[in-house]
Enzyme design. Structure first.
Site, mmCIF file in Angstrom:
data_model
loop_
_atom_site.group_PDB
_atom_site.id
_atom_site.type_symbol
_atom_site.label_atom_id
_atom_site.label_comp_id
_atom_site.label_asym_id
_atom_site.label_seq_id
_atom_site.Cartn_x
_atom_site.Cartn_y
_atom_site.Cartn_z
ATOM 1 N N LYS A 26 0.842 -1.210 0.000
ATOM 2 C CA LYS A 26 0.000 0.000 0.000
ATOM 3 C C LYS A 26 0.873 1.254 0.000
ATOM 4 O O LYS A 26 0.627 2.199 -0.749
ATOM 5 C CB LYS A 26 -0.918 0.011 1.228
ATOM 6 N N GLN A 38 -4.814 -1.236 9.675
ATOM 7 C CA GLN A 38 -4.759 -2.581 9.104
ATOM 8 C C GLN A 38 -5.409 -3.588 10.069
ATOM 9 O O GLN A 38 -5.033 -3.666 11.235
ATOM 10 C CB GLN A 38 -3.298 -2.956 8.822
ATOM 11 N N ASP A 87 -11.244 3.246 4.288
ATOM 12 C CA ASP A 87 -11.684 1.847 4.228
ATOM 13 C C ASP A 87 -13.213 1.752 4.227
ATOM 14 O O ASP A 87 -13.763 0.691 3.931
ATOM 15 C CB ASP A 87 -11.143 1.076 5.447
#
Ligand code: NAD
Length: 296
Positions: free
Chosen positions: A54, A98, A121
């Site tokens: 990422k 994460q 997200d």
């Protein structure tokens, strides 16, 4: 094999290039650089790989990447303090924590501490509610990537029968909301669904997000259906480790009209959509027009 292979890798590369072009214009015209902060708690090897990749792609798109790697023993308070700092940082437009987090941390509390406008997200409860009511929100990256591939392949999805296998908050549920938003008739299946093959057999669109290697076989699939395989499973194949999806690719490709491979299907779309969401968050934060060529 009759199915067309949906090349997620190629589509994702195109999306990342469009994001990079927007980022370059933002910098040139407004002096603004979108910034993405990724927070990793602990040393989970798969998470470390994701975070590294990422960060690399964020930089390649011309954005600022801030990685925060915290020890597995990080306290809830310290993690929440970091999130508050990132919420207040005007150079950071997207924050991603994460998952999974170590067991002593409360995932819901942590996700809901992120400023919803920076929640790239799309897991914050406010964004979940906005998506569910058809309002402008941050859309979870993996289902957004699946939707883009489906629109690219099928054009309008209106009236199609879609079956989503899996009801997780990360993939299954938001996927179902997005398909409903595109006027599909949506069925959500899960571990307690009765006669799954028969339900899947009705679908024009099958999205498999289960986490069970090669569970969906060709004899479940309606001829000509479009199959999106979200699963990422590592299996032992004659002593060699390899990645497979939740769909048995060989048999499904004999019957489906189109199918995503694993790897090279949905996976690359997830990171590309993360970059697109970060760009969107940045334009919203600066009251600038949102890029209109990121989604088909
Ligand atoms: P999850 O474990 O949270 O959810 C799995 C779902 O599958 C559950 O809702 C469960 O009810 C359902 N299920 C389990 N067994 C079943 C069965 N026998 N029949 C029908 N349904 C069953 O998983 P998740 O986070 O949604 O991820 C699903 C898969 O997608 C995993 O393989 C994961 O690695 C992969 N994934 C890929 C990406 C990507 O970028 N490609 C992103 C997220 C997840």
């Amino acid at each position: 094999m009759s199915a067309e292979i949906i090349d997620g890798k190629e589509f994702a590369a195109g999306l990342r290039a469009r994001v990079a072009a927007h980022v370059a214009r933002l910098k040139a015209d407004h002096g603004i650089t979108p910034g993405l902060a990724v927070v990793l708690v602990g040393e989970d090897p798969a998470s470390q790989v994701y975070v590294r990749s990422k960060g690399k792609m964020t930089v390649e798109a011309g954005m600022k990447s801030a990685e925060h790697r915290l020890s597995p023993e990080t306290s809830q308070e310290d993690l929440l303090n970091l999130i508050n700092e990132l919420n207040a940082d005007p150079t950071i437009h997207g924050i991603l924590v994460q998952l999974p987090l170590p067991a002593h941390l409360d995932e819901d509390l942590v996700i809901n501490a992120i400023d919803p406008a920076k929640d790239v997200d799309g897991f914050h409860i406010l964004n979940v509610g906005l998506l569910g009511t058809g309002q402008k929100s941050m859309v979870p990256c993996t289902p957004l990537g699946c939707l883009m591939l489906l629109r690219e392949r099928l054009g309008s999805l209106a009236g199609l029968d879609a079956v989503v296998i899996g009801r997780s908050n990360i993939v299954g549920k938001p996927m179902a909301q997005l398909l409903l938003g595109d006027s599909c008739t949506v069925t959500i299946c899960h571990s307690k669904t009765k006669d799954l093959p028969q339900v899947v057999g009705r679908a024009d669109i099958v999205v498999a997000a289960v986490g069970r290697p090669q569970m969906v076989t060709g004899d479940w699939i309606k001829p000509g259906a479009t199959v999106i395989d979200v699963g990422i499973n590592r299996i032992d194949d004659n002593g060699k480790s390899r990645l497979v999806g939740d769909v048995d690719f060989a048999s499904a490709a004999e019957v489906a009209g189109a199918i995503t491979p694993v790897p090279g299907g949905v996976g690359p779309m997830t990171i590309a959509c993360l970059l697109a969401n970060t760009l969107t968050a940045c334009t919203r934060a600066n009251n600038l027009p949102e890029p209109d060529n990121l989604t088909p």
